[in-house]
Design a protein around this motif. Structure first.
Motif, PDB file in Angstrom:
ATOM      1  N   SER A   1      -3.337  -4.758  -0.304  1.00 35.73           N
ATOM      2  CA  SER A   1      -2.261  -4.608   0.680  1.00 35.73           C
ATOM      3  C   SER A   1      -2.636  -3.694   1.828  1.00 35.73           C
ATOM      4  O   SER A   1      -2.201  -3.897   2.964  1.00 35.73           O
ATOM      5  CB  SER A   1      -0.995  -4.075  -0.006  1.00 35.73           C
ATOM      6  N   ARG A   2      -3.474  -2.698   1.577  1.00 35.81           N
ATOM      7  CA  ARG A   2      -3.852  -1.751   2.624  1.00 35.81           C
ATOM      8  C   ARG A   2      -4.510  -2.456   3.813  1.00 35.81           C
ATOM      9  O   ARG A   2      -4.411  -2.004   4.948  1.00 35.81           O
ATOM     10  CB  ARG A   2      -4.784  -0.687   2.046  1.00 35.81           C
ATOM     11  N   SER A   3      -5.183  -3.563   3.550  1.00 35.26           N
ATOM     12  CA  SER A   3      -5.863  -4.311   4.613  1.00 35.26           C
ATOM     13  C   SER A   3      -4.893  -4.906   5.617  1.00 35.26           C
ATOM     14  O   SER A   3      -5.298  -5.341   6.690  1.00 35.26           O
ATOM     15  CB  SER A   3      -6.717  -5.425   4.010  1.00 35.26           C
TER      16      SER A   3
ATOM     17  N   LEU B   1      -2.603  -3.320   7.229  1.00 35.64           N
ATOM     18  CA  LEU B   1      -2.027  -2.306   8.117  1.00 35.64           C
ATOM     19  C   LEU B   1      -2.138  -2.689   9.592  1.00 35.64           C
ATOM     20  O   LEU B   1      -1.161  -2.541  10.351  1.00 35.64           O
ATOM     21  CB  LEU B   1      -2.694  -0.945   7.876  1.00 35.64           C
TER      22      LEU B   1
ATOM     23  N   CYS C   1       5.798   0.621   8.053  1.00 39.01           N
ATOM     24  CA  CYS C   1       4.459   0.249   7.586  1.00 39.01           C
ATOM     25  C   CYS C   1       4.075   1.056   6.351  1.00 39.01           C
ATOM     26  O   CYS C   1       3.495   0.517   5.394  1.00 39.01           O
ATOM     27  CB  CYS C   1       3.432   0.470   8.690  1.00 39.01           C
TER      28      CYS C   1
ATOM     29  N   LEU D   1       3.365  -0.631   2.566  1.00 38.86           N
ATOM     30  CA  LEU D   1       2.003  -0.619   2.031  1.00 38.86           C
ATOM     31  C   LEU D   1       1.755   0.528   1.062  1.00 38.86           C
ATOM     32  O   LEU D   1       0.617   0.731   0.613  1.00 38.86           O
ATOM     33  CB  LEU D   1       0.997  -0.542   3.185  1.00 38.86           C
ATOM     34  N   ASP D   2       2.807   1.286   0.754  1.00 35.08           N
ATOM     35  CA  ASP D   2       2.678   2.438  -0.139  1.00 35.08           C
ATOM     36  C   ASP D   2       1.639   3.432   0.386  1.00 35.08           C
ATOM     37  O   ASP D   2       0.769   3.910  -0.353  1.00 35.08           O
ATOM     38  CB  ASP D   2       2.309   1.984  -1.557  1.00 35.08           C
ATOM     39  N   LEU D   3       1.746   3.725   1.680  1.00 34.49           N
ATOM     40  CA  LEU D   3       0.885   4.718   2.327  1.00 34.49           C
ATOM     41  C   LEU D   3       1.749   5.878   2.797  1.00 34.49           C
ATOM     42  O   LEU D   3       2.974   5.792   2.837  1.00 34.49           O
ATOM     43  CB  LEU D   3       0.168   4.089   3.528  1.00 34.49           C
TER      44      LEU D   3
ATOM     45  N   GLU E   1      -1.173   8.615   7.134  1.00 37.38           N
ATOM     46  CA  GLU E   1      -2.232   7.598   7.115  1.00 37.38           C
ATOM     47  C   GLU E   1      -1.968   6.522   8.158  1.00 37.38           C
ATOM     48  O   GLU E   1      -2.892   6.071   8.858  1.00 37.38           O
ATOM     49  CB  GLU E   1      -2.327   6.977   5.722  1.00 37.38           C
TER      50      GLU E   1
END
Length: 270
Positions: free
Chosen positions: A31-33, A35, A57, A61-63, A67
């Motif tokens: 999922s981080r990709s 962003l 966001c 994305l659990d950020l 970040e």
């Protein structure tokens, strides 16, 4: 004084963005990709990346918001303050600059009465100088919302921004028809481009940019092979030959050192 939490989107907007974000995230194994396209998505909503967009966001994305902010402030395509419907970038890198880019940029600053990265009072045009856009054979180049306007002059650039502010239809030199910055951001997020199929209406890349492609497709003659060291020109390389360079394979020699001349190095000397 501690900063207040970012407000959320209205319920209807949040529901729509949640659905879009889910579609974007599903494209990636991690999922981080997602962003970068998610930042384009929230930028399409308000014209720049707001604190609300950063929070969205991060939650999707659990950020952490730190970040997300670090990424959004690194890339120049993400705006961090309100900007115009049309982002007008003047290339001021070396070739465009000497071909007139610097003069165009200075003239537009005066004409629009704005500084770098500033927006006209009507909210239509944001002016900035940009780095090379790989279109040197069309210098000097302007870009409006990432669409090309080639071979510009001071006068043509002034007419361009005037037409944008007046709501006139403006046609790029090549590529797709022009759309607003927010519409461009949604396309960059990976959603369907309503302009698909309309590229031919504004033309494709110029001749100089297509030479390599035509050679690769065999649609143009192979280049004449030039022999170095005063030798006779060779015939064009034939398909399947071992050496397709425009130069002979170099010999191992110290010819570049006139103080110590020597011939080609022999196998025994290696």
């Amino acid at each position: 004084m501690p900063q207040l939490p970012a407000p959320d989107y209205p319920a209807d907007v949040r529901a729509r963005l949640d659905a879009d974000a889910k579609e974007i995230i599903a494209r990636y194994p991690g999922s981080r990709s997602a962003l970068l396209p998610l930042l384009h998505l929230v930028q399409a909503e308000e014209g720049y990346v707001t604190r609300t967009g950063v929070r969205f966001c991060a939650e999707a994305l659990d950020l952490t918001t730190a970040e997300v902010t670090a990424v959004s402030t690194f890339y120049s395509m993400y705006r961090r303050k309100p900007s115009g419907d049309y982002q007008v970038g003047v290339c001021t890198n070396t070739l465009c600059a000497v071909m007139g880019g610097d003069a165009i940029y200075s003239a537009l600053r005066e004409h629009l009465d704005v500084g770098d990265g500033e927006t006209t009072e009507d909210g239509k045009v944001t002016l900035e100088h940009i780095e090379c856009n790989a279109a040197c054979d069309f210098a000097p180049v302007l870009m409006v919302n990432w669409e090309f306007f080639d071979n510009q002059t001071v006068e043509s650039a002034k007419r361009l921004v005037d037409d944008l502010r007046d709501g006139q239809q403006v046609t790029p030199t090549r590529g797709a028809p022009l759309c607003t910055y927010q519409e461009t951001s949604r396309i960059l997020a990976g959603f369907p481009d309503a302009r698909d199929g309309a590229v031919e209406s504004t033309g494709g890349a110029g001749h100089a940019s297509l030479v390599g492609l035509r050679l690769a497709k065999g649609e143009a003659p192979q280049p004449r092979v030039v022999s170095p060291r005063g030798g006779s020109p060779k015939a064009p390389a034939q398909p399947g030959s071992e050496h397709l360079s425009s130069h002979d394979a170099p010999q191992k020699t110290s010819a570049s050192d006139p103080e110590h001349p020597a011939g080609p190095v022999t196998e025994e000397g290696e």
